[in-house]
Design a protein around this motif. Sequence first.
Motif, mmCIF file in Angstrom:
data_model
loop_
_atom_site.group_PDB
_atom_site.id
_atom_site.type_symbol
_atom_site.label_atom_id
_atom_site.label_comp_id
_atom_site.label_asym_id
_atom_site.label_seq_id
_atom_site.Cartn_x
_atom_site.Cartn_y
_atom_site.Cartn_z
ATOM 1 N N VAL A 254 1.727 3.101 4.930
ATOM 2 C CA VAL A 254 0.546 2.667 4.542
ATOM 3 C C VAL A 254 0.445 2.458 2.981
ATOM 4 O O VAL A 254 0.920 3.625 2.338
ATOM 5 N N ARG A 255 0.121 1.524 2.447
ATOM 6 C CA ARG A 255 -0.036 1.251 1.019
ATOM 7 C C ARG A 255 -1.471 1.278 0.625
ATOM 8 O O ARG A 255 -2.235 0.474 1.114
ATOM 9 N N VAL A 256 -1.983 2.155 -0.219
ATOM 10 C CA VAL A 256 -3.456 2.475 -0.353
ATOM 11 C C VAL A 256 -3.833 2.735 -1.778
ATOM 12 O O VAL A 256 -3.109 3.362 -2.543
ATOM 13 N N LYS A 257 -4.907 2.200 -2.372
ATOM 14 C CA LYS A 257 -5.371 2.581 -3.616
ATOM 15 C C LYS A 257 -5.852 4.276 -3.475
ATOM 16 O O LYS A 257 -6.570 4.405 -2.876
ATOM 17 N N ASN A 283 -7.577 6.308 11.882
ATOM 18 C CA ASN A 283 -7.292 5.343 12.931
ATOM 19 C C ASN A 283 -6.729 4.301 12.205
ATOM 20 O O ASN A 283 -7.310 3.488 11.017
ATOM 21 N N VAL A 284 -5.380 4.073 12.117
ATOM 22 C CA VAL A 284 -4.533 3.224 11.364
ATOM 23 C C VAL A 284 -4.289 2.095 12.089
ATOM 24 O O VAL A 284 -3.608 1.951 13.252
ATOM 25 N N MET A 285 -4.966 0.911 11.682
ATOM 26 C CA MET A 285 -4.835 -0.265 12.639
ATOM 27 C C MET A 285 -4.629 -1.426 11.493
ATOM 28 O O MET A 285 -4.159 -1.186 10.262
ATOM 29 N N ASP A 286 -4.861 -2.618 11.972
ATOM 30 C CA ASP A 286 -4.840 -3.895 10.971
ATOM 31 C C ASP A 286 -5.452 -3.848 9.833
ATOM 32 O O ASP A 286 -6.533 -4.031 9.829
ATOM 33 N N GLU A 287 -4.834 -3.725 8.704
ATOM 34 C CA GLU A 287 -5.151 -4.019 7.389
ATOM 35 C C GLU A 287 -6.189 -2.804 6.842
ATOM 36 O O GLU A 287 -6.997 -3.095 5.727
ATOM 37 N N LEU A 313 -1.689 3.906 14.858
ATOM 38 C CA LEU A 313 -1.788 5.410 15.283
ATOM 39 C C LEU A 313 -2.999 5.829 14.910
ATOM 40 O O LEU A 313 -3.703 5.514 14.115
ATOM 41 N N ASP A 314 -3.206 6.765 15.760
ATOM 42 C CA ASP A 314 -4.413 7.620 15.660
ATOM 43 C C ASP A 314 -3.799 9.294 15.309
ATOM 44 O O ASP A 314 -2.925 9.482 15.875
#
Length: 367
Positions: A254-257, A283-287, A313-314
């Motif tokens: 995951v790339r995040v600010k 809860n890692v989902m679409d975008e 994934l959760d």
Amino acid sequence: MKVICSKEHLIEGINIVQKAVSTKSTLPILEGILLEASSDFKLTGNDLEIGIECYVQADIQTQGSIVLNSKMFGDIVRRLPDSEVLIEVLPNSSVIIECENSHFELKGMPSDNYPALPSIKKENAFIIKQKTVRDMIRQTLFAVSIDENRPILTGSLLECKENNVTFVSIDGFRLALRKCIIENENKSFNVVIPGKTLNEIVKILQPIDEEISIYSTQNQILFDIGKCKVVSRLLEGEYLNYNSIIPKDFETKVRVKTKDILSSLERASLITAEEKKYPVKFNVMDEKIVISSNTEIGAVREEVRVDISGNRLDIGFNPKYFIEALKVIEDEEVDIYFTSSIGPCTIRPIGKQEYAYMILPVRIKNE
């Protein structure tokens, strides 16, 4: 002894050496600051685990030495007018402190019984910028263990290998690693520095490019910061093999600010007062990552926009462990690598291998 110095320089020296003064000791002399005037005016604090000496600019009129109670001496000087301070030791070990219209007389202690700082040969040394070592400590110290049952983990590993210097902290739930490349003479050593020592050193170090020298022996380490020197005992024992702990593979990235996910977690943690009992769920989902938690006092749900590659994934985490890591990362974006829904995750600034932070997940109840 008779010296005259500015209140500004004196209070700066007192504030530095007080970090090594014992507040509760069976030896009253350890609750004092040693003042020595010879060719220089030097203040020393020493609690037998960490010792700090600091040189203060002064006009030395008579040489000598005395020990003054640290708290009393510091409190008096802080409240003096912003002017020149006279310190004079009388034959009966009383000490006169004068500044403008203020006059104090304190009972001092003879310096003969004050423990000398350990003498460290200037071998096994490396030179590093003050700002660099300050950042390295700041970005790893928070992951030091406070569990006295595993004493070796109550300190940070300092490893010097060829041209690489590495700081590592592990508390059993997370790992923080920071390394940098320096111009070095292929020195090779690793020592474990007590977290308490590093906590005081990081307060003394300044975010400047001036160089400092670090020397180590088998059981002591010396930080030479110019007008200030810090000596500390080292922790004994074998540190964990940190290279075998950090996962090499992942199933989701995951790339995040940094600011976005930090703000969301700080808000979510308001509901999770007891982090171990009430973790946050990712809860890692679409975008996006949905961060949520249900507790006895309420519920929270936060959405963070992210770029995702890999599987959905959760997974659950203690929010404190994420927040402390994100706070010391100055980069705008980070990559978070998830190995599985029950495996550790690793946070890294984008494209940088010199910093890594690994966190173990917390089991979450199916809602």
